[in-house]
Scaffold this motif. Structure first.
Motif, PDB file in Angstrom:
ATOM      1  N   PHE A 118       0.828  -1.196   0.000  1.00  0.00           N
ATOM      2  CA  PHE A 118       0.000   0.000   0.000  1.00  0.00           C
ATOM      3  C   PHE A 118       0.868   1.255   0.000  1.00  0.00           C
ATOM      4  O   PHE A 118       1.648   1.478   0.929  1.00  0.00           O
ATOM      5  N   TRP A 120       0.462   4.748   0.664  1.00  0.00           N
ATOM      6  CA  TRP A 120      -0.589   5.561   1.269  1.00  0.00           C
ATOM      7  C   TRP A 120      -0.642   6.978   0.721  1.00  0.00           C
ATOM      8  O   TRP A 120      -1.715   7.592   0.690  1.00  0.00           O
ATOM      9  N   PHE A 124      -4.326   7.995  -0.590  1.00  0.00           N
ATOM     10  CA  PHE A 124      -5.061   9.109   0.015  1.00  0.00           C
ATOM     11  C   PHE A 124      -5.105  10.365  -0.859  1.00  0.00           C
ATOM     12  O   PHE A 124      -5.554  11.421  -0.394  1.00  0.00           O
ATOM     13  N   GLU A 149       0.560   2.789   9.866  1.00  0.00           N
ATOM     14  CA  GLU A 149       1.088   3.609   8.778  1.00  0.00           C
ATOM     15  C   GLU A 149      -0.028   4.411   8.112  1.00  0.00           C
ATOM     16  O   GLU A 149       0.134   5.613   7.838  1.00  0.00           O
ATOM     17  N   ALA A 150      -1.157   3.750   7.858  1.00  0.00           N
ATOM     18  CA  ALA A 150      -2.283   4.421   7.204  1.00  0.00           C
ATOM     19  C   ALA A 150      -2.776   5.595   8.044  1.00  0.00           C
ATOM     20  O   ALA A 150      -3.026   6.692   7.525  1.00  0.00           O
TER      21      ALA A 150
END
Length: 341
Positions: A118, A120, A124, A149-150
């Protein structure tokens, strides 16, 4: 306003009607998952919603993705890799016989996720609201780090973060949840919970209430909400209040605590003759998010969230198909059930 939900989508195998598992020679199939359910509800409400997960590249996974696309959920962020589709078996209860869920999700594609799956910053790029649940970090130790982390990246970008605590005893122990969830909660703006969730994941227990015995003391939930906001800095806490009279009849209501105002509001209480209660909490979360992003006042927000989840529990399947118009009609008319012509 665009909302991203992150989690696992599952294949649901349910016994037909109210029969016991394998009592009949068939099972009914559909797709589900806490975070996927929220994305679908929001899409039905007209919100621009996206769902992120990790799936195997096979026909079952493609069908799962198509079930989301049918409702207008953006599936373009989904990643693919090794593993399998998670699934669960459902036997719906009736009267004194409780419903039963059996998970079969070990080694699912998302539980095998690694941080490098991912990006991010890319994920995002166009997102205003990020929703995840306590199921995500329960799937694997790597998913704990991925969630962390997200949340860090989302917070750095000014994205609103909501979390439904969603404790699942079949996925992890209360002790492990309590060792992990408090760190993740430091990033959460909107916390969604019920009595068991707050106790099992955060160690914040109701003193005088017992959901299973149909005993609810509202003062308990006000103190729980206050403590969550005080400990973790949440702006809002929303709690569902379920009175389980039987597997067929439940009382259903909720509260919303606004930390800035130090004020709590309660919804009306609905007596529901259940058709399918699974996914009720997810439709509550979606209704809550919808109300907040639409700028409704606190009372309107909790009324919409509870009415939304009330209607979902009268529908087969995990996905909530109730429209904004139907929910508002329930709020205005109180649900007399009269035929609409």
């Amino acid at each position: 306003m665009k909302v991203l939900t992150f989690g696992e989508i599952l294949l649901r195998l349910a016994s037909p009607g109210y029969s016991r598992l394998f009592q009949k020679e068939c099972l009914e199939t559909s797709f589900c998952g806490a975070e996927a359910n929220v994305a679908v509800s929001l899409a039905v409400f007209g919100v621009n919603s996206a769902f992120l997960t990790r799936l195997p590249k096979n026909d079952v996974a493609i069908s799962a993705v198509n079930s989301l696309r049918y409702f207008g959920v953006d599936t373009g962020k989904i990643v693919y890799g090794d593993g399998r589709m998670g699934l669960y078996y459902l036997e719906k209860g009736a009267s004194q016989r409780p419903s039963k869920v059996i998970y079969d999700r070990a080694y699912s594609a998302i539980s095998l996720s690694k941080s490098e799956d991912f990006d991010w910053d890319v994920v995002f790029k166009d997102i205003d609201w990020f929703h995840w649940t306590g199921i995500d970090p329960a799937l694997s130790d790597d998913m704990v780090e991925i969630c962390l982390e997200a949340c860090k990246v989302a917070k750095s970008k000014g994205i609103t973060i909501s979390c439904d605590l969603n404790y699942r005893k079949n996925l992890w122990s209360s002790d492990k949840a309590k060792s992990i969830m408090p760190e993740l909660m430091q990033f959460v703006d909107v916390c969604i919970a019920n009595e068991e969730d707050a106790d099992k994941t955060l160690g914040i227990a109701a003193k005088n209430s017992n959901e299973e015995r149909g005993k609810l003391d509202k003062s308990d939930y006000i103190s729980i909400s206050n403590e969550i906001c005080r400990k973790f800095g949440c702006e809002y806490v929303a709690i569902t209040l379920r009175e389980s009279f039987s597997a067929s009849v439940n009382g259903w209501s909720g509260l919303l605590y606004n930390a800035k105002k130090e004020k709590v509001v309660f919804s009306p209480n609905y007596k529901i003759h259940l058709v399918d209660r699974v996914g009720g909490g997810d439709s509550f979360a979606a209704g809550l998010i919808y109300g907040l992003i639409c700028g409704k006042d606190d009372q309107e927000v909790i009324d919409f969230a509870v009415a939304s989840s009330c209607l979902k529990q009268t529908m087969e399947g995990d996905y909530n198909r109730a429209t904004v118009q139907e929910i508002e009609q329930l709020i205005c008319q109180g649900g007399n059930g009269r035929i609409q012509r």
